[in-house]
Enzyme design. Structure first.
Site, mmCIF file in Angstrom:
data_model
loop_
_atom_site.group_PDB
_atom_site.id
_atom_site.type_symbol
_atom_site.label_atom_id
_atom_site.label_comp_id
_atom_site.label_asym_id
_atom_site.label_seq_id
_atom_site.Cartn_x
_atom_site.Cartn_y
_atom_site.Cartn_z
ATOM 1 N N HIS A 66 0.840 -1.200 0.000
ATOM 2 C CA HIS A 66 0.000 0.000 0.000
ATOM 3 C C HIS A 66 0.885 1.265 0.000
ATOM 4 C CE1 HIS A 66 -3.554 2.345 1.809
ATOM 5 N NE2 HIS A 66 -2.531 3.175 1.910
ATOM 6 N N GLU A 67 1.865 1.299 0.919
ATOM 7 C CA GLU A 67 2.739 2.474 1.027
ATOM 8 C C GLU A 67 3.602 2.649 -0.210
ATOM 9 O OE1 GLU A 67 2.380 4.714 3.222
ATOM 10 O OE2 GLU A 67 0.914 3.472 4.246
ATOM 11 N N HIS A 70 1.833 4.382 -3.019
ATOM 12 C CA HIS A 70 1.853 5.839 -2.853
ATOM 13 C C HIS A 70 3.202 6.395 -3.329
ATOM 14 C CE1 HIS A 70 -1.789 6.389 -0.573
ATOM 15 N NE2 HIS A 70 -1.393 5.706 0.484
HETATM 16 ZN ZN LIG Z 1 -2.373 5.204 2.228
#
Ligand SMILES: [Zn+2]
Length: 381
Positions: A66-67, A70
């Site tokens: 998830h990170e 980004h």
């Molecule tokens: Zn996030």
């Protein structure tokens, strides 16, 4: 997050882990092991603990994915990424700058939850395939649990309050709608406060009616969001207040002036030595300001010529000096100040000299206004 353990680099990003990750690793291991002992009966206690630990570790890898999404999307959009850290509440991707457009802000924000929801789909598919293949029910249970937690992570992060991803999405939406980035950011922090209070209320309700542990945890997350939203709001307002500062607030009033008709040598001896200023407005006959002389310009006069050169001849003529009005905004002046023009401005009010603004006045002011401000915005979870 001072006690970060550096894990090295992943895809070119510095990756760190805070010791508090051990807390979530343990919590998730325990929670999954006890869930599995109910939903997939017939195994020994150590088997549940091992399955719990495996599931919790894969969950941590999901958080990392998830990170990193980004981080990758930000890097592609030209926004530098300082580092990626996993900690108690998941992960933080620290950006070294801000998105230049609402569209970029939106894409960076939404990419994380999209990854979590996609992973939820993948784990659900794995669970279905495991069942078809007749794999042990405990493995099917772990896959379903991973799917469920990733759905929760994706949806929770889409709650419309900064510093959650959903807050950034809201900020991008308001930015595009009103054409005002700051308005969008402030709207998102207000959303963050509302989400924080709502979670605290929900947690207290859970605490009294259902589960004490999960109630406390929800209150804790709500409190964290609330304080993060408040400090982000403070940061935005501080930066805004700097942009509202006027030249009169930053200037040194009634600066020491230099008589234009004396020699550079006399000026150095009787004015500059023992004084702390580095620039002097130069007065011509009758007191009008005819130029500006700085220490740099004084140094450029060869020592042998100092007694024969007049201050007004060594100075920068007034038509080359940047001037400002006292009630002009500092940001407007900053755009005109260039190092080639001495990085200084004379402040004139109706033809009269009232002050001088130097680079050090401005940088001190910026320091004061950014004392408690962390650089760039953290993106949480
Ligand atoms: Zn996030």
């Amino acid at each position: 997050m001072a006690e970060n353990i550096r894990l090295g680099t992943v895809a070119g990003f510095r990756l760190g882990v805070h010791w508090s990750v051990l807390v979530i690793l343990w919590l998730f291991t325990w929670s999954l092991a006890s869930t599995l002992s109910d939903t997939a009966p017939g195994h020994s206690a150590p088997t549940y603990w091992i399955a719990g630990a495996v599931g919790a570790t894969v969950l941590l890898a999901s958080l990392l994915a998830h990170e990193l999404t980004h981080a990758v999307v930000a890097r592609r959009a030209g926004v530098p990424v300082s580092d990626v850290t996993l900690w108690l509440f998941g992960g933080v991707t620290r950006l070294g700058g801000e998105a230049q457009t609402a569209g970029t802000e939106f894409r960076i924000a939404v990419s994380g939850p999209v990854t979590s929801l996609a992973l939820a789909g993948v784990f659900a598919a794995v669970a279905v395939v495991f069942r078809q293949l007749g794999v042990a029910n405990i493995a099917v249970g772990v896959a379903w649990w991973l799917s469920g937690i990733n759905v929760l992570l994706g949806l929770f992060n889409l709650l419309p309050g900064a510093p959650l991803d959903g807050g950034r999405v809201l900020s991008a939406y308001l930015w595009r709608r009103h054409g005002d980035k700051v308005r969008g950011q402030l709207g998102a922090t207000r959303g963050g406060r509302i989400v924080g209070y709502a979670l605290i209320a929900l947690g207290l309700f859970e605490f009294m009616t259902a589960s004490i542990l999960s109630g406390v945890w929800t209150v804790f997350i709500g409190w964290f969001l609330l304080s993060a939203a408040q400090s982000e709001e403070h940061r935005i307002v501080t930066r805004q207040s700097l942009s509202g500062i006027r030249v009169v607030d930053a200037m040194t009033a009634r600066p020491h002036t230099a008589p234009g008709s004396i020699s550079v040598e006399d000026f150095i001896q009787s004015y500059v030595l023992g004084d702390r200023h580095s620039a002097y407005p130069v007065q011509g006959p009758g007191g009008a300001i005819v130029g500006l002389i700085t220490l740099t310009q004084l140094r450029q006069v060869a020592p042998g010529e100092r007694s024969t050169t007049l201050v007004r001849d060594a100075a920068m003529p007034i038509d080359q000096v940047v001037t400002a009005a006292p009630h002009e905004t500092l940001t407007a002046l900053l755009e005109r100040l260039a190092p080639s023009r001495g990085s200084r401005a004379l402040v004139m009010d109706r033809g009269q000299l009232v002050g001088i603004v130097t680079a050090s006045d401005i940088s001190r002011l910026i320091d004061v206004h950014t004392l408690e401000v962390p650089k760039g915005a953290d993106r949480v979870l």
